[in-house]
Design an enzyme around this catalytic site. Structure first.
Site, PDB file in Angstrom:
ATOM      1  NE  ARG A 265      -3.767  -2.283   2.212  1.00  0.00           N
ATOM      2  CZ  ARG A 265      -4.794  -2.530   3.015  1.00  0.00           C
ATOM      3  NH1 ARG A 265      -5.116  -1.646   3.955  1.00  0.00           N
ATOM      4  NH2 ARG A 265      -5.497  -3.629   2.882  1.00  0.00           N
ATOM      5  NE  ARG A 280      -1.538   4.590   9.151  1.00  0.00           N
ATOM      6  CZ  ARG A 280      -2.817   4.293   8.968  1.00  0.00           C
ATOM      7  NH1 ARG A 280      -3.223   3.874   7.786  1.00  0.00           N
ATOM      8  NH2 ARG A 280      -3.677   4.421   9.951  1.00  0.00           N
ATOM      9  CD  GLU A 352      -9.226  -0.808  10.049  1.00  0.00           C
ATOM     10  OE1 GLU A 352      -9.376   0.427   9.981  1.00  0.00           O
ATOM     11  OE2 GLU A 352      -9.148  -1.532   9.048  1.00  0.00           O
ATOM     12  CB  SER A 355     -12.121  -3.995   7.708  1.00  0.00           C
ATOM     13  OG  SER A 355     -11.846  -2.761   8.281  1.00  0.00           O
ATOM     14  NE  ARG A 394      -2.640  -1.441  11.572  1.00  0.00           N
ATOM     15  CZ  ARG A 394      -3.386  -0.499  11.006  1.00  0.00           C
ATOM     16  NH1 ARG A 394      -4.668  -0.410  11.291  1.00  0.00           N
ATOM     17  NH2 ARG A 394      -2.848   0.343  10.156  1.00  0.00           N
TER      18      ARG A 394
END
Length: 434
Positions: A265, A280, A352, A355, A394
């Site tokens: 990403r 991240r 988070e 999801s 994460r």
RNA sequence: GCCGAGGUGGCCCAGCCUGGCACGGCGCGAGACUGGAAAUCUCGUGAGACUUCGGUCUCACAGGAGUUCAAAUCUCCUCCUCGGCGCCA
């Protein structure tokens, strides 16, 4: 992508749903789509009429030949000769119009489920339930960034040298922990009926488009230069794309896959956010669940995927909360999304980890993933769902924080110990001294 | 990478040489027959636009471009599958 037929036949239903997002640009897009579609249909009718005329002339030529009236043929051919150019011209226009329409259509978000709360951003998310007990420390808990550094579990500096910001060399016990997590996860996933998949991490443009990653999230993904290939931001992309253009059988539903892959990403929109550590980053390993099923089963399946994630995080004894994601934080693909947010003691907040989305027919329409009850029965568009199980790096940060001890070491979660040959992480320095 | 054979509706397949509305089967649906079913027979079976809801029309033969009044069919390019040979972690 929404169904153009639905937009045509029931524009108010779509408009009312889009209005809940309170973003005028989507309503503008809708109006444009309707207008351009009107144009497209007009052109289509004109073109069809021309083709009809051409076909009639063509058939009459055939007939004249048969009847031995060859002398009349040149006149008809002369007339017929005028038509192809007109068709070509109209066709070109119509195709452009269709491209325009579809480009707009791709940017219109999925219809929201009625239970999605309104909110401008993640502040509007609604906690559904919480699980587990937040650990209490008799000392000031360290952040995952500090823990990684003090225990030398990743080399961020050297990664910056080779690759830049937001990269890492994961090291030693944290690598073992990652591998242990993978081992642990696969047993749970198998038991829960998932096929294990290691998918391609480069996929073609149509897969990214079908998944809803393009064009809206173009800035978030890496593209291979001069090739129609993108690095996946999640294995959701190849796993859903896997069944593109296929007709499946309802008996095989739900089709559950667990993908393990590296994810890439750009983190374009995240400048300044979580810049330190491995929380991240531009690449990370992730175990992802996806499921294909029928429309009448997909909401049940949504719960199932989330439950799988819950069982996993419960097995690691990480305190978490379940959050119903609000309109402003939902993105364009999901009709509804639950997040599982893990407790971070150093920040005294939930963040988070997972999801879980029901994308309904938004991805599958574009990718032409259909199903039928059995052979010969009519086809319907399947529903696709996805959920994180764990984004490993994460996830590691959350484990490190919750399992840290006063002496600066980190206990290995019980369920992982059978896969590691150690029960606590004490760091390289201490290991050498011993 | 080289040589060969292929790609036609949900599935199987004919048509290609010799251009003229895509043959047939399986499956599925509706109807007939039946006390009910099986078998049998008839009709239908993809996508799209229009429609006065009776239909009308267009498209679809791996993808694209070309030739032609007209292309599954002829020409060129690309992709994919299978087989053989070669290379390779």
């Amino acid at each position: 992508m929404l169904d153009i037929k639905l937009i045509r036949e029931n524009p108010d239903l779509v408009r009312n749903n889009l209005e809940r997002r309170k973003k005028p640009k989507f309503l503008n897009m809708l109006d444009q789509v309707i207008a351009v579609d009107e144009q497209w249909r007009q052109l289509k009718s004109e073109e069809d009429l021309l083709r009809q005329k051409r076909n009639e002339l063509t058939t009459s030529i055939k007939q004249l030949k048969k009847d031995g009236k060859s002398d009349q043929i040149p006149t008809v051919i002369a007339e017929a000769k005028k038509i192809p150019d007109q068709i070509k011209e109209l066709e070109k226009k119509r195709e452009q119009t269709k491209k325009h329409r579809d480009a707009l259509l791709l940017q219109i978000p999925n219809l929201l489920h009625e239970s999605v709360p309104y909110g401008e951003d993640d502040e509007g998310n609604v906690t559904v339930e919480t699980w587990g007990e937040q650990p209490s420390f008799h000392f000031e808990p360290l952040s995952h960034v500090d823990l990684v550094e003090s225990l030398q579990l990743a080399d961020i500096e050297r990664a910056a040298k080779t690759s830049g910001a937001r990269f890492y060399f994961l090291q030693d016990d944290l690598v073992s922990l990652e591998l242990a997590i993978i081992q642990h996860a696969q047993h749970l996933l198998r038991k829960r009926g998932y096929r294990l998949i290691i998918p391609p991490t480069l996929v073609k443009g149509f897969v990214m488009e079908g998944g809803g990653f393009l064009p809206t999230y173009r800035d978030d993904v890496y593209k291979i230069e001069d090739e129609d290939l993108f690095l996946v931001g999640t294995s959701e992309a190849p796993l859903v794309g896997m069944h593109a253009d296929e007709i499946l059988y309802e008996d095989d539903f739900p089709l559950r896959y667990a993908g393990f892959s590296t994810c890439f990403r750009t983190e374009a929109g995240a400048h300044g956010k979580d810049t330190k550590g491995i929380f991240r980053t531009h690449h990370f390993e992730k175990i992802e669940q996806i499921s294909l099923t029928s429309p009448d089963q997909s909401w049940k399946e949504h719960e199932y995927l989330f439950e799988t994630a819950e069982l996993f995080w419960q097995s690691l004894k990480i305190p978490y909360r379940k959050v119903n994601i609000c309109t402003g934080d939902l993105g364009i693909v999901a009709s509804k999304k639950f997040d599982l947010e893990g407790w971070y003691p150093s920040q005294e907040t939930y963040r988070e980890l997972v999801s879980t989305s029901n994308c309904t027919d938004y991805q599958t329409r574009r990718l032409k993933i259909r199903y039928r009850e059995k052979d010969g029965m009519p086809t319907q568009i399947a529903h696709s769902l996805n959920s994180t199980l764990i984004a490993i790096e994460r996830g590691l940060t959350c484990i490190l924080e919750n399992y840290q001890q006063e002496d600066g070491s980190v206990k290995v979660p019980d369920v992982l110990q059978k896969y590691t040959d150690f029960s606590e992480i004490i760091g390289q320095k201490k290991k050498k001294k011993e």
